[in-house]
Write an enzyme that holds these catalytic residues in place. Sequence first.
Site, PDB file in Angstrom:
ATOM      1  CD  GLU A 178      -2.818  -1.002   2.462  1.00 35.27           C
ATOM      2  OE1 GLU A 178      -3.691  -1.870   2.561  1.00 35.27           O
ATOM      3  OE2 GLU A 178      -2.723  -0.044   3.246  1.00 35.27           O
ATOM      4  CB  CYS A 213       2.722   7.308   3.539  1.00 37.89           C
ATOM      5  SG  CYS A 213       3.157   6.213   4.865  1.00 37.89           S
ATOM      6  CB  CYS A 269       7.146  -5.119   9.530  1.00 40.19           C
ATOM      7  SG  CYS A 269       8.545  -4.455  10.470  1.00 40.19           S
ATOM      8  CB  CYS A 289       5.589  -2.566  16.845  1.00 34.72           C
ATOM      9  SG  CYS A 289       7.288  -2.150  16.454  1.00 34.72           S
ATOM     10  CB  CYS A 331       2.511  -2.062  14.062  1.00 35.70           C
ATOM     11  SG  CYS A 331       2.807  -1.862  12.297  1.00 35.70           S
ATOM     12  CB  CYS A 389       1.572   5.659   6.473  1.00 35.27           C
ATOM     13  SG  CYS A 389       1.557   7.114   5.450  1.00 35.27           S
TER      14      CYS A 389
HETATM   15  N1  SAH Z   1       8.931   0.579  10.581  1.00 32.26           N
HETATM   16  C1  SAH Z   1       9.096   1.984  10.646  1.00 32.26           C
HETATM   17  C2  SAH Z   1       8.276   2.731   9.627  1.00 32.26           C
HETATM   18  C3  SAH Z   1       6.880   2.257   9.346  1.00 32.26           C
HETATM   19  S1  SAH Z   1       5.719   2.442  10.659  1.00 32.26           S
HETATM   20  C4  SAH Z   1       8.827   2.488  12.048  1.00 32.26           C
HETATM   21  O1  SAH Z   1       8.327   1.723  12.864  1.00 32.26           O
HETATM   22  O2  SAH Z   1       9.152   3.635  12.307  1.00 32.26           O
HETATM   23  C5  SAH Z   1       5.403   4.193  10.602  1.00 32.26           C
HETATM   24  C6  SAH Z   1       4.883   4.779  11.910  1.00 32.26           C
HETATM   25  O3  SAH Z   1       3.544   4.383  12.181  1.00 32.26           O
HETATM   26  C7  SAH Z   1       5.702   4.358  13.116  1.00 32.26           C
HETATM   27  O4  SAH Z   1       5.963   5.426  13.973  1.00 32.26           O
HETATM   28  C8  SAH Z   1       4.771   3.364  13.762  1.00 32.26           C
HETATM   29  O5  SAH Z   1       5.087   3.184  15.099  1.00 32.26           O
HETATM   30  C9  SAH Z   1       3.431   3.989  13.539  1.00 32.26           C
HETATM   31  N2  SAH Z   1       2.324   3.050  13.750  1.00 32.26           N
HETATM   32  C10 SAH Z   1       2.307   1.721  13.578  1.00 32.26           C
HETATM   33  N3  SAH Z   1       1.093   1.197  13.878  1.00 32.26           N
HETATM   34  C11 SAH Z   1       0.317   2.218  14.253  1.00 32.26           C
HETATM   35  C12 SAH Z   1      -1.041   2.326  14.674  1.00 32.26           C
HETATM   36  N4  SAH Z   1      -1.828   1.264  14.743  1.00 32.26           N
HETATM   37  N5  SAH Z   1      -1.501   3.558  14.979  1.00 32.26           N
HETATM   38  C13 SAH Z   1      -0.732   4.645  14.867  1.00 32.26           C
HETATM   39  N6  SAH Z   1       0.557   4.610  14.462  1.00 32.26           N
HETATM   40  C14 SAH Z   1       1.077   3.407  14.177  1.00 32.26           C
HETATM   41 FE1  SF4 Z   2       7.468  -2.818  11.684  1.00 27.04          FE
HETATM   42 FE2  SF4 Z   2       5.121  -1.749  12.328  1.00 27.04          FE
HETATM   43 FE3  SF4 Z   2       7.075  -1.883  14.143  1.00 27.04          FE
HETATM   44 FE4  SF4 Z   2       7.309  -0.150  12.051  1.00 27.04          FE
HETATM   45  S1  SF4 Z   2       5.764  -0.095  13.697  1.00 27.04           S
HETATM   46  S2  SF4 Z   2       8.883  -1.578  12.870  1.00 27.04           S
HETATM   47  S3  SF4 Z   2       6.269  -1.370  10.445  1.00 27.04           S
HETATM   48  S4  SF4 Z   2       6.039  -3.639  13.182  1.00 27.04           S
END
Ligand code: SAH
Ligand code: SF4
Length: 369
Positions: free
Chosen positions: A94, A107, A114, A118, A121, A342
Amino acid sequence: MTTTPVNLFDFDHDGLRDYFVEQGEKPYRAKQLMQWVYQRNVRDFSQMSDMSVNLREKLAATATLELPQIDEDHLSSDGTCKWLFNLHDGNRIETVYIPEKGRGTLCVSSQVGCALDCSFCATGRQGFARNLSVSEIIGQLWLATNLLSSNPKTAHQRITNIVMMGMGEPLLNFKALIPSLRLMMDDRAYGLSKRRVTVSTSGVIPAMDKLTDEIDCSLAVSLHAPTDELRDELVPLNKKYNIEQLMDACWRYVQGERKKKVLFEYVMLDGVNDQPEHARQLARLLKSFPGKVNLIPFNPFETSGYRTSSKESMERFSQILIKAGVLTLKRTTRGEDIDAACGQLAGDITDKSRRYIRFTEPRFGEQFR
Ligand code: SAH
Ligand code: SF4
């Protein structure tokens, strides 16, 4: 003997130059090709009129300019666009475009899924399928540029900023990330300034140091917690690289030759990391650091188990930070500061057995409210 055609979207300028030289061609062909492809949006070699007919025919026979295929195209009433792209192996990714006053942010995804898992996420929940290639990363920008301009409703929109905040951890796909960033910032391609290209990482420390050596771009760090105990739970990578090590890496980033700032992302999870005590701990951690904090409302998805912090909690949290002298942005509605937006992208992963794992996506546009 037939050989597989080379996809020229997989090269940055130096890669293209080497390619042309290997073919017995002049190095300046790289610049010509880049201008056709990235500035005039031409993918058909036969139209590249400043190249000889001979060369155009040779390119058509030995090279391609292949991109992902558009699968779904959504335009929300607030102007946000979301595209799903099919990759050659059945995976889907996406890309999101967010128009704001005076700028438009794309974005971009860096991986299918991934591996870092986390807890809040949606992408992490999918697991990891594979890294994207340069053509699949820069292709998102090429396709988005063209999709925007070919739709009369969006033809006036421009992409002025890129954030590597789509699916995946960009610093775990370093090999394809660097040429892609170069193309974004190269005057012969998109020519975006370093302030307008941001890599977001959950804290892959060795790659953060390597990034500074390779390229000068902006950095966002997904912090989400002020203590190791809590961050271990939210960002499992913290067990490998803890907060102290992460802050040291951030210091190295800002203290390099070029004066820089870090944007810290902090997703607000109700009752988990949004209490006054967390704000005070965060303020102590970031007090003297040249950066700013972006408070992101959590975007819920099915089975996440978390709730979004209330407006009051967010306000209270940000006031504590601001009073302590920490520059703080609150993202309450889309459009306030989208540079870290995003977070909830979940395309489809096809695993090796070709089984589809599909996750419920938030209603379109929801992640920006
Ligand atoms: N992997 C990288 C970049 C992609 S995630 C990272 O973690 O930074 C981009 C951002 O979206 C990150 O700050 C992540 O923590 C946040 N994010 C992930 N899931 C989310 C959610 N459900 N609600 C709000 N932000 C979220
Ligand atoms: Fe991966 Fe989502 Fe964690 Fe970013 S926030 S490192 S995309 S699992």
